[in-house]
Design a protein around this motif. Structure first.
Motif, short mmCIF file in Angstrom:
data_model
loop_
_atom_site.label_atom_id
_atom_site.label_comp_id
_atom_site.label_asym_id
_atom_site.label_seq_id
_atom_site.Cartn_x
_atom_site.Cartn_y
_atom_site.Cartn_z
N GLU A 23 23.69 -42.65 88.43
CA GLU A 23 24.97 -41.91 88.32
C GLU A 23 26.15 -42.86 88.49
O GLU A 23 27.14 -42.79 87.75
CB GLU A 23 25.05 -40.83 89.40
CG GLU A 23 24.56 -39.48 88.91
CD GLU A 23 24.37 -38.51 90.06
OE1 GLU A 23 25.21 -38.50 90.98
OE2 GLU A 23 23.37 -37.76 90.03
N TYR A 56 13.86 -50.20 93.05
CA TYR A 56 13.35 -48.92 93.58
C TYR A 56 12.19 -48.42 92.74
O TYR A 56 11.21 -47.90 93.24
CB TYR A 56 14.45 -47.86 93.62
CG TYR A 56 15.56 -48.14 94.61
CD1 TYR A 56 15.29 -48.79 95.83
CD2 TYR A 56 16.87 -47.75 94.34
CE1 TYR A 56 16.32 -49.04 96.72
CE2 TYR A 56 17.89 -48.00 95.22
CZ TYR A 56 17.61 -48.65 96.42
OH TYR A 56 18.61 -48.90 97.29
N ARG A 79 7.07 -38.33 100.43
CA ARG A 79 8.41 -38.36 101.02
C ARG A 79 9.14 -39.67 100.66
O ARG A 79 10.30 -39.66 100.25
CB ARG A 79 8.29 -38.21 102.54
CG ARG A 79 9.56 -37.70 103.19
CD ARG A 79 9.40 -37.48 104.66
NE ARG A 79 10.60 -37.84 105.34
CZ ARG A 79 10.80 -38.99 105.97
NH1 ARG A 79 9.86 -39.87 106.04
NH2 ARG A 79 11.98 -39.23 106.55
N GLN A 124 8.46 -47.63 93.93
CA GLN A 124 7.83 -46.30 93.81
C GLN A 124 6.32 -46.41 93.57
O GLN A 124 5.56 -45.56 94.00
CB GLN A 124 8.48 -45.52 92.68
CG GLN A 124 9.69 -44.73 93.12
CD GLN A 124 10.29 -43.91 91.99
OE1 GLN A 124 10.26 -44.31 90.82
NE2 GLN A 124 10.82 -42.76 92.33
N ASP A 129 18.43 -42.07 91.25
CA ASP A 129 19.39 -41.14 90.63
C ASP A 129 20.82 -41.53 90.98
O ASP A 129 21.70 -41.57 90.12
CB ASP A 129 19.13 -39.70 91.13
CG ASP A 129 17.97 -39.08 90.35
OD1 ASP A 129 17.52 -39.72 89.37
OD2 ASP A 129 17.52 -37.98 90.76
N ALA A 130 21.00 -41.77 92.28
CA ALA A 130 22.36 -42.12 92.74
C ALA A 130 22.85 -43.38 92.05
O ALA A 130 24.00 -43.45 91.60
CB ALA A 130 22.37 -42.29 94.25
N ASP A 157 10.00 -39.59 96.95
CA ASP A 157 11.19 -38.77 96.67
C ASP A 157 12.47 -39.47 97.10
O ASP A 157 13.51 -39.38 96.44
CB ASP A 157 11.08 -37.42 97.38
CG ASP A 157 10.00 -36.56 96.72
OD1 ASP A 157 9.57 -36.92 95.59
OD2 ASP A 157 9.59 -35.56 97.33
N MET A 158 12.36 -40.11 98.24
CA MET A 158 13.55 -40.81 98.75
C MET A 158 14.00 -41.87 97.74
O MET A 158 15.19 -42.00 97.43
CB MET A 158 13.21 -41.47 100.09
CG MET A 158 14.35 -41.50 101.05
SD MET A 158 13.81 -42.23 102.61
CE MET A 158 13.69 -43.95 102.15
N ALA A 187 13.34 -41.88 94.58
CA ALA A 187 13.80 -41.19 93.37
C ALA A 187 15.28 -40.81 93.51
O ALA A 187 16.08 -40.95 92.57
CB ALA A 187 12.96 -39.95 93.11
N ARG A 188 15.64 -40.33 94.72
CA ARG A 188 17.05 -39.97 94.96
C ARG A 188 17.96 -41.20 94.88
O ARG A 188 19.04 -41.15 94.33
CB ARG A 188 17.19 -39.28 96.33
CG ARG A 188 16.83 -37.80 96.30
CD ARG A 188 17.37 -37.08 97.52
NE ARG A 188 16.79 -37.56 98.77
CZ ARG A 188 15.62 -37.15 99.28
NH1 ARG A 188 14.91 -36.24 98.63
NH2 ARG A 188 15.16 -37.64 100.41
N GLU A 189 17.47 -42.30 95.42
CA GLU A 189 18.23 -43.56 95.36
C GLU A 189 18.44 -44.00 93.91
O GLU A 189 19.53 -44.44 93.52
CB GLU A 189 17.50 -44.69 96.12
CG GLU A 189 17.44 -44.51 97.64
CD GLU A 189 18.80 -44.72 98.29
OE1 GLU A 189 19.71 -45.27 97.64
OE2 GLU A 189 18.96 -44.32 99.47
#
Ligand SMILES: [Zn+2]
Length: 242
Positions: free
Chosen positions: A102, A77, A88, A81, A98-99, A91-92, A94-96
């Motif tokens: 985590e 990912y 958009r 990037q 992060d997930a 950001d998508m 970036a969320r992936e």
């Protein structure tokens, strides 16, 4: 009737001898049985702990693989990037990322827990090894002792049991039931001789009239105090030595 008394007296003699043999073994049969049970339990515990170790390690490996793949995904990912055209999309990704990170953190914690669980179970299982060895050594010792006692009296015991079988088939079922009942209640002695006008079981005096009747050997007479079956000298003297 005399025969019935004689048979019961003979049976009593055999049973008393068998009781003596059993007493020679003392607590050994019970000690051996208890040790067998203990060894079985400890081995079962050890086995269960080993299964816990195995299961924890299998899950740890699976978690490990998953962490690796999540990390790879996050890296992919991150590379993507640099290539995306829109915010958009950025950001998508970036969320992936992060997930995935985590999930990696959560699984790393789980990994530690699984390793901890495996270590504790492995140590507990290892601690059981010397305990099992000690118990097995003790069991072997006691078993040898019991076998030695058994072997020493094996022949005698077999002979007595054989004699017993031969006598039992000749005894009336009702007489046998009565005998077993008194024997159970009175310390293994159901039939006793009258010696010096006293019950051979409880030493209570037997009235002269009863002693006279006893000599007729024509009925079952019991001690007034202990309830054991009384037999005359004639019966005891006629009994074949065993
Ligand atoms: Zn008595």
């Amino acid at each position: 009737m005399e025969d019935r008394l004689r048979l019961l007296y003979s049976l009593q003699k055999i049973d008393s001898s068998l009781d003596e043999l059993r007493d020679l073994k003392g607590d050994l049969p019970k000690i051996v049985a208890d040790l067998v049970q203990k060894v079985k339990e400890r081995i079962g515990e050890k086995h269960a702990l080993e299964e816990t170790v195995k299961a924890a390690l299998v899950r740890r490996d699976a978690t490990d693989t998953e962490i690796l793949s999540l990390r790879e995904k996050a890296e992919k990912y991150k590379t993507q990037q640099f290539e995306v055209k829109t915010n958009r999309q950025y950001d998508m990704l970036a969320r992936e990322i992060d997930a995935a990170q985590e999930a990696v953190a959560r699984m790393t914690k789980e990994l530690e827990l699984l390793e901890g669980r495996a270590t504790v179970a492995r140590d507990d299982a290892a601690r059981l090894v010397p305990e099992i060895e000690t118990l097995e050594g003790e069991l072997a010792d006691q078993r040898n002792q019991l076998e030695a006692v058994n072997k020493e009296h094996e022949e005698e015991e077999l002979k007595l049991k054989h004699e017993r079988e031969k006598i039992v088939v000749r005894i009336k079922p009702a007489d046998l039931t009565m005998y077993e009942r008194i024997r159970k209640a009175k310390d293994g002695r159901a039939v006793v001789a009258v010696k010096r006008r006293a019950c051979g079981g409880c030493y209570n005096r037997v009235p002269p009239q009863k002693v006279l009747e006893l000599r007729k050997n024509d009925m079952f007479m019991t001690c007034e105090r202990c309830g054991r079956i009384l037999v005359s000298d004639e019966i005891t003297e006629a009994a074949s030595p065993i």
